[in-house]
Design a protein around this motif. Structure first.
Motif: not given
Length: 394
Positions: A36, A32-33, A39-40
């Motif tokens: 993210a 999950h990290h 995406q960021h």
């Protein structure tokens, strides 16, 4: 008496509490990290490995390996960049263990003639530095393998970065830290062209293969391009999001020609943090403080040191790594970077833990500090010194 006993118990308990390991996150939380982070930052691909107690406990690849959208896999060939230097340093320490090289014997002692007398282009075109440029500067005679591996030769990162593209020594060898791939190439030259009577005159690519890749089962790693890599190969992306083809390295370069995979390099990281393959003394030399680093950032090279009260007191060059002391104790790390590559290896001696990240998109680098902190907790790894304000930039 009771109070004294309780106080004694508390005093003994504090060190035990400090040594209690941070609980590592589960794989799903890491996934999950990472998602993210991608995406960021906009990064297209990243691979990660986690080592705990000297064992690889988690390996995964995310995103794309090329512009066609083929998935990045844990056995995909990726560029090792300057993590090559750590593998090379480990190989040099194998030579030390084999009594074929001494860290403090000047490189000059391993050569049959003065360094400036070698026609390096005639020996192997484009592989070594122009050592003839050092004629008239006797300081080259002082350079030792230890100075090379602590980045204190006095060379710029590479000779072609000089305004006139002439190799020169900028300060007294051994006196200060200034990052230099050129120094690594000099040591490679000495190993490959040194006296056979001293056990040298051997190809560094072959040395790394027999001392690192083969012992640790790293079957898809090489310091030079192999044709069998082509079927599962990662291209890269620069900070503008432009895809760039994988550079098929045609010559062994100790400063940064390694092709590898996250599966393979995680095995080396686990061996390094747990001390496999080296004598206790050789491994201790690699990760102990050798030369204090007083600069604000790693780049540009040949910086002036900060005022003493602004320097990080625990920041030192090890051999092929940078070492530090943080909230979890002694650690070491090394990065790798080019216009479309971002790699990092961070290890903490306590509990033999590491995070290894290989990214085929330089933009991922901007999220490394947060991702490492999420997995290992607060380690004190000096990423501000490593990147300055350049993290994620080509």
């Amino acid at each position: 008496m009771t109070r004294i006993c309780l106080l004694a118990l508390l005093l003994f308990a504090v060190p035990l509490m400090v040594r209690e390991p941070v609980k590592l996150p589960a794989g799903a939380a890491i996934d999950h990290h990472v998602e993210a982070l991608l995406q960021h930052t906009g990064a297209k691909g990243l691979a990660i490995a986690v080592i705990d107690r000297g064992k690889v406990t988690y390996v995964k690849a995310y995103g794309d390996r090329n512009a066609k959208g083929d998935p990045l896999r844990t056995d995909t060939i990726m560029y090792g960049a300057s993590l090559t230097k750590t593998v090379f340093a480990y190989t040099v320490m194998r030579l030390v263990d084999q009594h074929r090289m001494d860290l403090d014997t000047p490189i000059a002692a391993y050569l049959d003639k003065p360094l400036p007398a070698y026609d390096t282009e005639a020996i192997y075109k484009g592989k070594y530095g122009p050592y003839k440029d050092l004629a008239g500067d006797e300081r080259w005679k002082k350079i030792t393998p230890r100075m090379v591996l602590t980045h204190s030769t006095g060379f710029l990162n590479f000779y072609w970065l000089e305004p006139d593209q002439k190799l020169r020594i900028h300060f007294e060898p051994g006196s200060r830290f200034s990052y230099s791939g050129e120094g690594m190439i000099l040591l490679q030259f000495a190993i490959e062209n040194g006296r056979k009577s001293k056990g040298l005159g051997v190809d560094v690519g072959d040395l790394v293969r027999t001392n690192v890749f083969e012992p640790f089962g790293m079957k898809r790693s090489s310091l030079m391009w192999r044709a069998d890599f082509a079927g599962n190969l990662a291209d890269g992306w620069n900070d503008k999001g432009e895809p760039k083809p994988h550079d098929e390295r045609s010559k062994v370069r100790a400063a940064g020609s390694m092709d590898t995979t996250i599966d393979d390099l995680s095995k080396f990281a686990a061996a390094l943090v747990s001390g496999k393959g080296l004598s206790r003394a050789a491994r201790s030399e690699m990760i102990k403080p050798q030369l204090h680093i007083g600069t604000r950032t790693q780049f540009p090279p040949v910086q002036q040191d900060l005022p003493p009260n602004q320097q990080r007191k625990d920041l030192y060059a090890g051999l092929g790594v940078v070492v530090f002391d943080g909230p979890q104790g002694h650690g070491f790390f090394k990065g790798g970077h080019d216009e479309q590559t971002a790699n990092t290896l961070i290890c903490i001696e306590t509990h033999e833990r590491c995070v290894l990240i290989l990214a085929n998109d330089v933009r991922a680098e901007a999220g490394f500090a947060d991702l490492v902190r999420f997995i290992l907790g607060d380690t004190g790894v000096p990423y501000e010194w490593e990147y300055g304000d350049q993290a994620g930039k080509s």
